[in-house]
Design a protein around this motif. Structure first.
Motif, PDB file in Angstrom:
ATOM      1  N   UNK A 124      -9.241  -5.486  -0.137  1.00 59.46           N
ATOM      2  CA  UNK A 124     -10.135  -5.031  -1.206  1.00 59.46           C
ATOM      3  C   UNK A 124     -10.034  -3.524  -1.394  1.00 59.46           C
ATOM      4  N   UNK A 125      -9.931  -2.799  -0.297  1.00 56.53           N
ATOM      5  CA  UNK A 125      -9.779  -1.350  -0.370  1.00 56.53           C
ATOM      6  C   UNK A 125      -8.486  -0.974  -1.098  1.00 56.53           C
ATOM      7  N   UNK A 126      -7.404  -1.695  -0.807  1.00 57.80           N
ATOM      8  CA  UNK A 126      -6.127  -1.431  -1.470  1.00 57.80           C
ATOM      9  C   UNK A 126      -6.236  -1.646  -2.980  1.00 57.80           C
ATOM     10  N   UNK A 127      -6.876  -2.729  -3.370  1.00 53.37           N
ATOM     11  CA  UNK A 127      -7.014  -3.032  -4.793  1.00 53.37           C
ATOM     12  C   UNK A 127      -7.902  -2.007  -5.497  1.00 53.37           C
ATOM     13  N   UNK A 128      -8.969  -1.598  -4.830  1.00 56.34           N
ATOM     14  CA  UNK A 128      -9.874  -0.605  -5.427  1.00 56.34           C
ATOM     15  C   UNK A 128      -9.179   0.738  -5.621  1.00 56.34           C
ATOM     16  N   UNK A 129      -8.404   1.155  -4.638  1.00 60.23           N
ATOM     17  CA  UNK A 129      -7.811   2.482  -4.689  1.00 60.23           C
ATOM     18  C   UNK A 129      -6.546   2.539  -5.545  1.00 60.23           C
ATOM     19  N   UNK A 130      -6.005   1.383  -5.903  1.00 57.39           N
ATOM     20  CA  UNK A 130      -4.843   1.383  -6.803  1.00 57.39           C
ATOM     21  C   UNK A 130      -5.261   1.163  -8.259  1.00 57.39           C
ATOM     22  N   UNK A 131      -6.550   1.150  -8.507  1.00 58.00           N
ATOM     23  CA  UNK A 131      -7.057   0.990  -9.877  1.00 58.00           C
ATOM     24  C   UNK A 131      -7.014   2.341 -10.585  1.00 58.00           C
ATOM     25  N   UNK A 132      -5.820   2.751 -10.978  1.00 57.96           N
ATOM     26  CA  UNK A 132      -5.602   4.059 -11.587  1.00 57.96           C
ATOM     27  C   UNK A 132      -6.215   4.147 -12.989  1.00 57.96           C
ATOM     28  N   UNK A 133      -6.497   5.368 -13.424  1.00 60.71           N
ATOM     29  CA  UNK A 133      -6.943   5.598 -14.801  1.00 60.71           C
ATOM     30  C   UNK A 133      -5.801   5.335 -15.782  1.00 60.71           C
ATOM     31  N   UNK A 134      -4.577   5.396 -15.296  1.00 60.89           N
ATOM     32  CA  UNK A 134      -3.423   5.040 -16.116  1.00 60.89           C
ATOM     33  C   UNK A 134      -3.266   3.525 -16.096  1.00 60.89           C
ATOM     34  N   UNK A 135      -3.362   2.897 -17.233  1.00 64.40           N
ATOM     35  CA  UNK A 135      -3.250   1.437 -17.288  1.00 64.40           C
ATOM     36  C   UNK A 135      -1.891   0.963 -16.803  1.00 64.40           C
ATOM     37  N   UNK A 157       0.745  -1.173 -10.007  1.00 57.60           N
ATOM     38  CA  UNK A 157       0.220  -1.096  -8.644  1.00 57.60           C
ATOM     39  C   UNK A 157      -0.399  -2.423  -8.213  1.00 57.60           C
ATOM     40  N   UNK A 158      -1.205  -2.999  -9.097  1.00 58.37           N
ATOM     41  CA  UNK A 158      -1.820  -4.290  -8.787  1.00 58.37           C
ATOM     42  C   UNK A 158      -0.755  -5.361  -8.577  1.00 58.37           C
ATOM     43  N   UNK A 159       0.282  -5.341  -9.417  1.00 60.56           N
ATOM     44  CA  UNK A 159       1.394  -6.282  -9.262  1.00 60.56           C
ATOM     45  C   UNK A 159       2.002  -6.154  -7.871  1.00 60.56           C
ATOM     46  N   UNK A 160       2.177  -4.930  -7.409  1.00 65.27           N
ATOM     47  CA  UNK A 160       2.786  -4.694  -6.102  1.00 65.27           C
ATOM     48  C   UNK A 160       1.867  -5.129  -4.972  1.00 65.27           C
ATOM     49  N   UNK A 161       0.606  -4.733  -5.042  1.00 65.76           N
ATOM     50  CA  UNK A 161      -0.332  -5.069  -3.969  1.00 65.76           C
ATOM     51  C   UNK A 161      -0.525  -6.581  -3.878  1.00 65.76           C
ATOM     52  N   UNK A 182     -14.169  -0.562  19.070  1.00 66.71           N
ATOM     53  CA  UNK A 182     -13.835  -0.960  17.701  1.00 66.71           C
ATOM     54  C   UNK A 182     -14.996  -0.763  16.735  1.00 66.71           C
ATOM     55  N   UNK A 183     -14.658  -0.140  15.606  1.00 61.04           N
ATOM     56  CA  UNK A 183     -15.577  -0.063  14.462  1.00 61.04           C
ATOM     57  C   UNK A 183     -14.698  -0.055  13.222  1.00 61.04           C
ATOM     58  N   UNK A 184     -14.879  -1.032  12.361  1.00 60.37           N
ATOM     59  CA  UNK A 184     -14.013  -1.150  11.188  1.00 60.37           C
ATOM     60  C   UNK A 184     -13.955   0.127  10.358  1.00 60.37           C
ATOM     61  N   UNK A 185     -15.073   0.827  10.085  1.00 61.29           N
ATOM     62  CA  UNK A 185     -14.988   2.057   9.280  1.00 61.29           C
ATOM     63  C   UNK A 185     -14.067   3.119   9.883  1.00 61.29           C
ATOM     64  N   UNK A 186     -13.888   3.072  11.210  1.00 60.46           N
ATOM     65  CA  UNK A 186     -13.035   4.063  11.866  1.00 60.46           C
ATOM     66  C   UNK A 186     -11.551   3.772  11.718  1.00 60.46           C
ATOM     67  N   UNK A 187     -11.193   2.508  11.467  1.00 62.22           N
ATOM     68  CA  UNK A 187      -9.782   2.141  11.452  1.00 62.22           C
ATOM     69  C   UNK A 187      -9.313   1.608  10.109  1.00 62.22           C
ATOM     70  N   UNK A 188     -10.219   1.275   9.206  1.00 58.03           N
ATOM     71  CA  UNK A 188      -9.822   0.638   7.950  1.00 58.03           C
ATOM     72  C   UNK A 188      -8.903   1.533   7.122  1.00 58.03           C
ATOM     73  N   UNK A 189      -9.118   2.843   7.179  1.00 58.23           N
ATOM     74  CA  UNK A 189      -8.276   3.747   6.390  1.00 58.23           C
ATOM     75  C   UNK A 189      -6.867   3.842   6.975  1.00 58.23           C
ATOM     76  N   UNK A 190      -6.754   3.782   8.296  1.00 59.51           N
ATOM     77  CA  UNK A 190      -5.437   3.771   8.930  1.00 59.51           C
ATOM     78  C   UNK A 190      -4.700   2.486   8.600  1.00 59.51           C
ATOM     79  N   UNK A 191      -5.441   1.372   8.550  1.00 62.48           N
ATOM     80  CA  UNK A 191      -4.827   0.080   8.215  1.00 62.48           C
ATOM     81  C   UNK A 191      -4.378   0.058   6.757  1.00 62.48           C
ATOM     82  N   UNK A 192      -5.190   0.638   5.869  1.00 63.73           N
ATOM     83  CA  UNK A 192      -4.807   0.690   4.457  1.00 63.73           C
ATOM     84  C   UNK A 192      -3.623   1.627   4.252  1.00 63.73           C
TER      85      UNK A 192
END
Length: 359
Positions: A57-68, A74-78, A99-109
């Protein structure tokens, strides 16, 4: 002996390619009675499903560029996805610590964004029309879009690294990206002498593939508060796992089919890419079929099929699988200092999955 190098402990570590003494605590842990049949089952057993969904979900949210255009590509790739193995090892490594997901989720993304960027650029360089059966970015749009999307993913990955709580993670991934580029520009150019061919193969494999697995594991362990010793051990696990992953990928080019691979068998051969099964086959046989094949810049389908048959018959594939098994054994041995846990079992089962995967 051929050598490859890993910076997993902060300095170059040389490992001999060939038989090596073993204390028996590596591959012996990989019991088929404890293995899983699918990556979905593995993630469920390792209690990763929800956290990997959060990464997705984080990947999809952050690849939602202002450029259509960028957003669409990006969405096609993800959504083309992949197994998310690199994100999984980052999460599992973190779970060996605090372990705490907020601490590692950005490294995983970040690791998945780096992987996506490198694949988009690889497809552009190779002019590959499809990956995993899906049309590539440059084929669907054009070369310029593919170049920009790859750059965009690298920028997004850098942002994710910056959001991670441990600044060392930036260094792990920056070094991996540098190494990936160096590996991409270091093809295997010979098949003989065997020692030189193996040296080139393991350098390229370590740089282009294993370095990112290594960085993901080190980043996950750092996010989990691991010690320098633990981070180095997880780095070595990731590096050896990555080498095994690439060897099996190369094996599948000889044993798979287009329906499961998303590309025709023998694709590496058609592109003139020299991989471990071919090197080991030539070290075992003086087959004129293999030698003549290497002289053809554009081999026919019949020639590719003949080479596949020769490599299988000569034992090149079996020997390559044995090498992959050895690297997995080394990887699992690195987990010895960690106590039994769901995450520990997940890393062992992931190693088994890498050996048994069919695509």
């Amino acid at each position: 002996m051929a050598m490859y190098q890993s910076p997993s402990s902060g300095a170059d570590v040389s490992v001999t390619v060939g038989p090596r003494a073993s204390n028996g605590d590596g591959y012996a842990q990989l019991s088929r009675s404890n293995s899983v049949n699918t990556i979905v089952e593995l993630f469920e057993r390792a209690q990763l499903t929800a956290d990997l969904s959060a990464v997705e979900q984080l990947l999809l949210e952050h690849t939602a560029s202002r450029s259509l255009l960028i957003a669409s590509a990006s969405t096609h790739t993800i959504r083309s996805g992949g197994k998310r193995l690199r994100a999984a090892v980052a999460l599992l490594a973190a779970r060996l610590g605090q372990y705490a997901l907020p601490n590692v989720i950005h490294a995983a993304a970040a690791v998945e964004l780096i992987q996506a960027a490198s694949l988009v650029h690889d497809d552009l360089v190779d002019q590959a029309a499809r990956r995993r059966g899906r049309i590539t970015v440059h084929a669907r749009w054009d070369n310029d879009v593919a170049l920009m999307v790859g750059d965009y993913f690298f920028a997004l990955a850098a942002a994710e690294m910056g959001r991670s709580p441990d600044s060392r993670i930036i260094g792990y991934y920056a070094h991996a990206v540098q190494t990936i580029v160096e590996g991409e520009l270091s093809p295997v150019t010979v098949v003989e002498p065997t020692e030189l061919a193996l040296e080139q193969y393991y350098y390229k494999t370590g740089a282009k593939t294993a370095s990112l697995f290594e960085a993901a594991c080190k980043s996950g362990m750092a996010a989990g508060g691991g010690s320098e010793q633990q981070i180095a051990a997880l780095g070595r696990y990731g590096f050896d796992l990555g080498v095994a992953f690439q060897i099996i990928d190369d094996v599948l080019d000889f044993t798979g089919d287009e329906q499961t691979l998303g590309k025709p068998a023998g694709n590496d051969l058609r592109q003139g890419t020299i991989t471990l099964p071919l090197i080991l086959a030539l070290s075992r046989t003086k087959s004129p079929t293999l030698r003549m094949f290497l002289e053809h810049a554009q081999p026919s389908d019949a020639q590719v099929e003949a080479v596949i048959s020769e490599v299988l018959a000569s034992g090149g594939v079996d020997a390559a699988i044995a090498e992959a098994r050895r690297f997995v054994s080394q990887a699992v041995a690195e987990l010895a200092e960690f106590p039994p846990s769901v995450a520990h079992r997940g890393l062992v089962e992931l190693a088994m999955f890498v050996l048994d995967r069919k695509a």
